[in-house]
Design a protein around this motif. Sequence first.
Motif, PDB file in Angstrom:
ATOM      1  N   VAL A 197      87.976  41.657  63.739  1.00 34.90           N
ATOM      2  CA  VAL A 197      88.220  42.781  64.644  1.00 34.90           C
ATOM      3  C   VAL A 197      88.556  44.036  63.844  1.00 34.90           C
ATOM      4  O   VAL A 197      88.042  45.129  64.130  1.00 34.90           O
ATOM      5  N   THR A 198      89.384  43.889  62.812  1.00 36.96           N
ATOM      6  CA  THR A 198      89.734  45.037  61.962  1.00 36.96           C
ATOM      7  C   THR A 198      88.494  45.587  61.256  1.00 36.96           C
ATOM      8  O   THR A 198      88.275  46.806  61.222  1.00 36.96           O
ATOM      9  N   ALA A 199      87.688  44.698  60.711  1.00 34.95           N
ATOM     10  CA  ALA A 199      86.468  45.130  60.024  1.00 34.95           C
ATOM     11  C   ALA A 199      85.498  45.787  61.004  1.00 34.95           C
ATOM     12  O   ALA A 199      84.912  46.835  60.694  1.00 34.95           O
ATOM     13  N   ALA A 200      85.340  45.193  62.169  1.00 31.71           N
ATOM     14  CA  ALA A 200      84.426  45.758  63.168  1.00 31.71           C
ATOM     15  C   ALA A 200      84.902  47.135  63.607  1.00 31.71           C
ATOM     16  O   ALA A 200      84.100  48.058  63.757  1.00 31.71           O
ATOM     17  N   ARG A 201      86.203  47.275  63.786  1.00 28.94           N
ATOM     18  CA  ARG A 201      86.740  48.579  64.188  1.00 28.94           C
ATOM     19  C   ARG A 201      86.397  49.647  63.141  1.00 28.94           C
ATOM     20  O   ARG A 201      85.966  50.742  63.475  1.00 28.94           O
ATOM     21  N   ALA A 202      86.569  49.304  61.879  1.00 26.46           N
ATOM     22  CA  ALA A 202      86.266  50.255  60.799  1.00 26.46           C
ATOM     23  C   ALA A 202      84.768  50.545  60.724  1.00 26.46           C
ATOM     24  O   ALA A 202      84.354  51.705  60.623  1.00 26.46           O
ATOM     25  N   ALA A 247      80.610  40.497  72.762  1.00 22.57           N
ATOM     26  CA  ALA A 247      81.952  39.906  72.683  1.00 22.57           C
ATOM     27  C   ALA A 247      82.777  40.582  71.592  1.00 22.57           C
ATOM     28  O   ALA A 247      83.972  40.847  71.781  1.00 22.57           O
ATOM     29  N   LEU A 248      82.164  40.864  70.456  1.00 18.59           N
ATOM     30  CA  LEU A 248      82.871  41.540  69.368  1.00 18.59           C
ATOM     31  C   LEU A 248      83.187  42.981  69.754  1.00 18.59           C
ATOM     32  O   LEU A 248      84.301  43.467  69.543  1.00 18.59           O
ATOM     33  N   GLU A 249      82.208  43.675  70.320  1.00 18.58           N
ATOM     34  CA  GLU A 249      82.433  45.057  70.756  1.00 18.58           C
ATOM     35  C   GLU A 249      83.582  45.128  71.756  1.00 18.58           C
ATOM     36  O   GLU A 249      84.443  45.996  71.667  1.00 18.58           O
ATOM     37  N   THR A 250      83.588  44.196  72.694  1.00 14.50           N
ATOM     38  CA  THR A 250      84.631  44.185  73.717  1.00 14.50           C
ATOM     39  C   THR A 250      85.998  43.944  73.091  1.00 14.50           C
ATOM     40  O   THR A 250      86.979  44.589  73.478  1.00 14.50           O
ATOM     41  N   ALA A 251      86.080  43.045  72.119  1.00  9.75           N
ATOM     42  CA  ALA A 251      87.365  42.773  71.463  1.00  9.75           C
ATOM     43  C   ALA A 251      87.895  44.020  70.759  1.00  9.75           C
ATOM     44  O   ALA A 251      89.086  44.324  70.828  1.00  9.75           O
ATOM     45  N   LEU A 288      87.020  47.244  71.402  1.00 10.44           N
ATOM     46  CA  LEU A 288      87.313  48.278  72.394  1.00 10.44           C
ATOM     47  C   LEU A 288      88.551  47.947  73.213  1.00 10.44           C
ATOM     48  O   LEU A 288      89.290  48.841  73.622  1.00 10.44           O
ATOM     49  N   GLU A 289      88.797  46.676  73.418  1.00  9.30           N
ATOM     50  CA  GLU A 289      90.000  46.239  74.127  1.00  9.30           C
ATOM     51  C   GLU A 289      91.255  46.744  73.410  1.00  9.30           C
ATOM     52  O   GLU A 289      92.217  47.175  74.047  1.00  9.30           O
ATOM     53  N   GLU A 290      91.232  46.704  72.077  1.00  8.85           N
ATOM     54  CA  GLU A 290      92.384  47.209  71.315  1.00  8.85           C
ATOM     55  C   GLU A 290      92.586  48.702  71.541  1.00  8.85           C
ATOM     56  O   GLU A 290      93.708  49.159  71.716  1.00  8.85           O
ATOM     57  N   ASN A 291      91.493  49.471  71.530  1.00  9.96           N
ATOM     58  CA  ASN A 291      91.597  50.910  71.787  1.00  9.96           C
ATOM     59  C   ASN A 291      92.213  51.161  73.161  1.00  9.96           C
ATOM     60  O   ASN A 291      93.143  51.968  73.297  1.00  9.96           O
ATOM     61  N   VAL A 292      91.690  50.481  74.162  1.00  8.59           N
ATOM     62  CA  VAL A 292      92.166  50.672  75.532  1.00  8.59           C
ATOM     63  C   VAL A 292      93.623  50.249  75.649  1.00  8.59           C
ATOM     64  O   VAL A 292      94.437  50.944  76.267  1.00  8.59           O
ATOM     65  N   GLU A 299      95.936  50.327  73.427  1.00  2.70           N
ATOM     66  CA  GLU A 299      96.813  51.332  72.825  1.00  2.70           C
ATOM     67  C   GLU A 299      96.990  52.545  73.741  1.00  2.70           C
ATOM     68  O   GLU A 299      98.078  53.105  73.825  1.00  2.70           O
ATOM     69  N   VAL A 300      95.925  52.957  74.437  1.00  2.00           N
ATOM     70  CA  VAL A 300      96.049  54.057  75.400  1.00  2.00           C
ATOM     71  C   VAL A 300      96.978  53.625  76.536  1.00  2.00           C
ATOM     72  O   VAL A 300      97.859  54.386  76.959  1.00  2.00           O
ATOM     73  N   GLU A 301      96.827  52.401  77.009  1.00  3.72           N
ATOM     74  CA  GLU A 301      97.700  51.889  78.074  1.00  3.72           C
ATOM     75  C   GLU A 301      99.155  51.805  77.613  1.00  3.72           C
ATOM     76  O   GLU A 301     100.070  52.142  78.368  1.00  3.72           O
ATOM     77  N   GLN A 302      99.378  51.358  76.377  1.00  5.29           N
ATOM     78  CA  GLN A 302     100.743  51.281  75.858  1.00  5.29           C
ATOM     79  C   GLN A 302     101.363  52.664  75.761  1.00  5.29           C
ATOM     80  O   GLN A 302     102.539  52.844  76.069  1.00  5.29           O
ATOM     81  N   ALA A 303     100.584  53.635  75.337  1.00 11.22           N
ATOM     82  CA  ALA A 303     101.091  55.010  75.265  1.00 11.22           C
ATOM     83  C   ALA A 303     101.473  55.495  76.652  1.00 11.22           C
ATOM     84  O   ALA A 303     102.520  56.126  76.835  1.00 11.22           O
ATOM     85  N   ALA A 304     100.653  55.185  77.647  1.00 11.07           N
ATOM     86  CA  ALA A 304     100.928  55.623  79.021  1.00 11.07           C
ATOM     87  C   ALA A 304     102.154  54.912  79.589  1.00 11.07           C
ATOM     88  O   ALA A 304     102.890  55.498  80.393  1.00 11.07           O
ATOM     89  N   ALA A 305     102.389  53.674  79.175  1.00 14.84           N
ATOM     90  CA  ALA A 305     103.519  52.909  79.702  1.00 14.84           C
ATOM     91  C   ALA A 305     104.841  53.273  79.030  1.00 14.84           C
ATOM     92  O   ALA A 305     105.908  52.939  79.544  1.00 14.84           O
TER      93      ALA A 305
END
Length: 196
Positions: free
Chosen positions: A28-33, A67-71, A73-77, A79-85
């Motif tokens: 996931v870290t490698a894919a994100r980069a 499945a990899l893309e979703t994993a 992108l799920e992290e990005n989303v 983090e936005v949700e955590q910031a909002a909460a």
Amino acid sequence: MTQHPMPDERRPANDGPKAAARNRAALVTAARAIYAEQGLNAPLSVIARRAGVGQGVLYRHFPDRAALETAVLEENVREVEQAAADERADLPTVLAVLTWHLTESAAFIGLLHADKEGNRSQIRVHAAPLSERVERAVRSHLPDGHRLGAANDLMLAVAMVSGAVTGPTREGRERRALDAWRLLGVEVGPVRPFVV
């Protein structure tokens, strides 16, 4: 020349489930980069190589590209949700985290525009719920009567800003994103990732 281990050398222990969790996190870290650099069409072999695992390990964790893309992108989303909460959050703070993700990740921008991409039907299935979660997180901080409060205005503004996020450097992309928010008359806090 093949090197054989000396009698007193030992192979590393098989960590079993620990190794599986570590491999998944590395992928996931490698894919994100890689997605940040090359977008969602980056070769999976490059991602596996960056993670230090074989493609078989990649496919064991993620049976297909979606499945990899979703994993990732799920992290990005998330983090936005955590910031909002966060109890200290306000609209400029949440938009700052969202903007950081836009400037860091071509994949995240792809998520927000997935419904317009004709050849990405697999990620489109996952993109709509993720995009809706981003909208809910940001909308939860829109004050009554805010200029982006109308039904489609918020995500239209996000799409407009993401369209402005171009350039070879993250700093340049950030500057363009902030200029776009300014032109829309929307205040954004200091652009940075959400940190607990």
